[in-house]
Design an enzyme around this catalytic site. Sequence first.
Site, PDB file in Angstrom:
ATOM      1  CB  THR A 104      -1.033  -0.067   1.163  1.00  0.00           C
ATOM      2  OG1 THR A 104      -1.949   1.019   1.003  1.00  0.00           O
ATOM      3  CG2 THR A 104      -0.392   0.002   2.521  1.00  0.00           C
ATOM      4  CE  LYS A 142      -1.901   0.453  -3.382  1.00  0.00           C
ATOM      5  NZ  LYS A 142      -3.292   0.821  -3.565  1.00  0.00           N
ATOM      6  N   GLY A 191      -7.496  12.522  -9.121  1.00  0.00           N
ATOM      7  CA  GLY A 191      -6.267  11.827  -8.748  1.00  0.00           C
ATOM      8  C   GLY A 191      -5.598  11.172  -9.941  1.00  0.00           C
ATOM      9  N   GLY A 239      -2.563   8.969  -9.162  1.00  0.00           N
ATOM     10  CA  GLY A 239      -1.548   8.125  -8.528  1.00  0.00           C
ATOM     11  C   GLY A 239      -1.775   6.645  -8.836  1.00  0.00           C
ATOM     12  N   GLY A 240      -1.257   5.787  -7.962  1.00  0.00           N
ATOM     13  CA  GLY A 240      -1.332   4.341  -8.176  1.00  0.00           C
ATOM     14  C   GLY A 240      -2.764   3.828  -8.226  1.00  0.00           C
ATOM     15  CB  ALA A 241      -5.660   4.288  -5.969  1.00  0.00           C
TER      16      ALA A 241
HETATM   17  P1  ATR Z   1      -1.834   5.881  -4.317  1.00  0.00           P
HETATM   18  O1  ATR Z   1      -0.896   4.809  -4.743  1.00  0.00           O
HETATM   19  O2  ATR Z   1      -2.549   5.563  -3.057  1.00  0.00           O
HETATM   20  O3  ATR Z   1      -2.771   6.331  -5.406  1.00  0.00           O
HETATM   21  P2  ATR Z   1      -0.067   8.124  -4.807  1.00  0.00           P
HETATM   22  O4  ATR Z   1       0.497   7.426  -6.004  1.00  0.00           O
HETATM   23  O5  ATR Z   1       0.857   8.820  -3.884  1.00  0.00           O
HETATM   24  O6  ATR Z   1      -0.892   7.133  -3.895  1.00  0.00           O
HETATM   25  O7  ATR Z   1      -1.184   9.174  -5.352  1.00  0.00           O
HETATM   26  C1  ATR Z   1      -1.903   9.996  -4.511  1.00  0.00           C
HETATM   27  C2  ATR Z   1      -2.886  10.856  -5.329  1.00  0.00           C
HETATM   28  O8  ATR Z   1      -3.601  11.698  -4.407  1.00  0.00           O
HETATM   29  C3  ATR Z   1      -2.248  11.794  -6.315  1.00  0.00           C
HETATM   30  O9  ATR Z   1      -3.152  12.041  -7.359  1.00  0.00           O
HETATM   31  C4  ATR Z   1      -2.036  13.058  -5.455  1.00  0.00           C
HETATM   32  O10 ATR Z   1      -1.949  14.259  -6.193  1.00  0.00           O
HETATM   33  P3  ATR Z   1      -0.516  14.779  -6.758  1.00  0.00           P
HETATM   34  O11 ATR Z   1      -0.234  13.967  -7.984  1.00  0.00           O
HETATM   35  O12 ATR Z   1      -0.741  16.211  -7.018  1.00  0.00           O
HETATM   36  O13 ATR Z   1       0.483  14.507  -5.642  1.00  0.00           O
HETATM   37  C5  ATR Z   1      -3.316  13.058  -4.673  1.00  0.00           C
HETATM   38  N1  ATR Z   1      -3.221  13.779  -3.393  1.00  0.00           N
HETATM   39  C6  ATR Z   1      -2.598  13.358  -2.271  1.00  0.00           C
HETATM   40  N2  ATR Z   1      -2.751  14.272  -1.270  1.00  0.00           N
HETATM   41  C7  ATR Z   1      -3.505  15.281  -1.792  1.00  0.00           C
HETATM   42  C8  ATR Z   1      -4.010  16.522  -1.264  1.00  0.00           C
HETATM   43  N3  ATR Z   1      -3.792  16.882  -0.001  1.00  0.00           N
HETATM   44  N4  ATR Z   1      -4.756  17.310  -2.092  1.00  0.00           N
HETATM   45  C9  ATR Z   1      -5.003  16.941  -3.382  1.00  0.00           C
HETATM   46  N5  ATR Z   1      -4.539  15.785  -3.925  1.00  0.00           N
HETATM   47  C10 ATR Z   1      -3.808  14.973  -3.148  1.00  0.00           C
END
Ligand code: ATR
Length: 291
Positions: free
Chosen positions: A62, A66, A127, A129-131
Amino acid sequence: MTLVLGIVGHPLNHSVSVPMHMSAIFTLGIDYVYMSFDILPDNLSYAVSQFKKEHIKGFNVTIPYKEAIMPYLDSIDEHAGRIRAVNTINNENGKLKGYNTDGIGYIKSLKEQTGFDPCGKHVLMIGAGGAARAISFSLLEAGIKSLIIVNRTIDRAQKLTQHLESYFPEATVQALSIDNMNDIRYKGLGLIVNTTPVGMKNIKQTDIGELITLLEADGSLLDKNTIVSDIVYNPLETPLLKRAKHAGLRTHGGVGMLVHQGAESFKIWTGVQPPVDVMRQAVLRALQEHH
Ligand code: ATR
């Protein structure tokens, strides 16, 4: 000999994966144990090599590993390779193989709880990111017509857009910044899904509920069938879902995805279908106790 399963991440104090998987192990009466491995970034490579030596049967991965864990694996299954993220690792004869069950878990939960039919739908995803990678791949595979990706960092949304376009040339994928909602070219969003941790207990809030206000203002983007979905499950009703309910929209929370992705991982490790309802009850109980 008891076979060891677990979860690797950092931090892990809010994870409910241990009670969720242990409830399935107890119910089935099989000789496994599921443990929490909170590992600091600098120790990840060493931890994976130790897992291999110690014959750990499998583990979930997690936040924030990931993608970072992929170079340490012996092989990656095709679906996870396309997504470029893994959430499940299985020890197959001393070799570690990476899988991703997030997307399938998400779609199962969404269909089960809302009856959503992805075919031909317009989707807005928050978003990148990975999810987000796993969920967008699964939605496009299931036949959605278009996808808008809104992300705090627009570059990352654009990169994901290009990656998805190369796999799904027949779909429209568009990266937009939150200030450009009036650039959306079509009517009637079928689904809005938050894949970020925004709204999770103890995570700094940015107001993604504001997005609903912007979409509402347009007048043609939301209707009574629009579903607002959040993969965050703690709290059960996130600020985004509260805002959506207030706007008269249908909502879908994150517990179902957690349970279904976990059940799919469990099948990969043990070859056995776990009792999904028992796992769901264990998650709800653990969340109540965390309160
Ligand atoms: P995961 O694998 O759980 O998806 P991740 O790859 O770190 O984790 O991705 C997190 C996502 O949440 C990203 O889209 C991130 O936006 P950024 O690409 O701008 O970093 C988003 N995210 C995390 N914290 C955030 C916040 N406080 N406000 C807005 N977006 C957030």
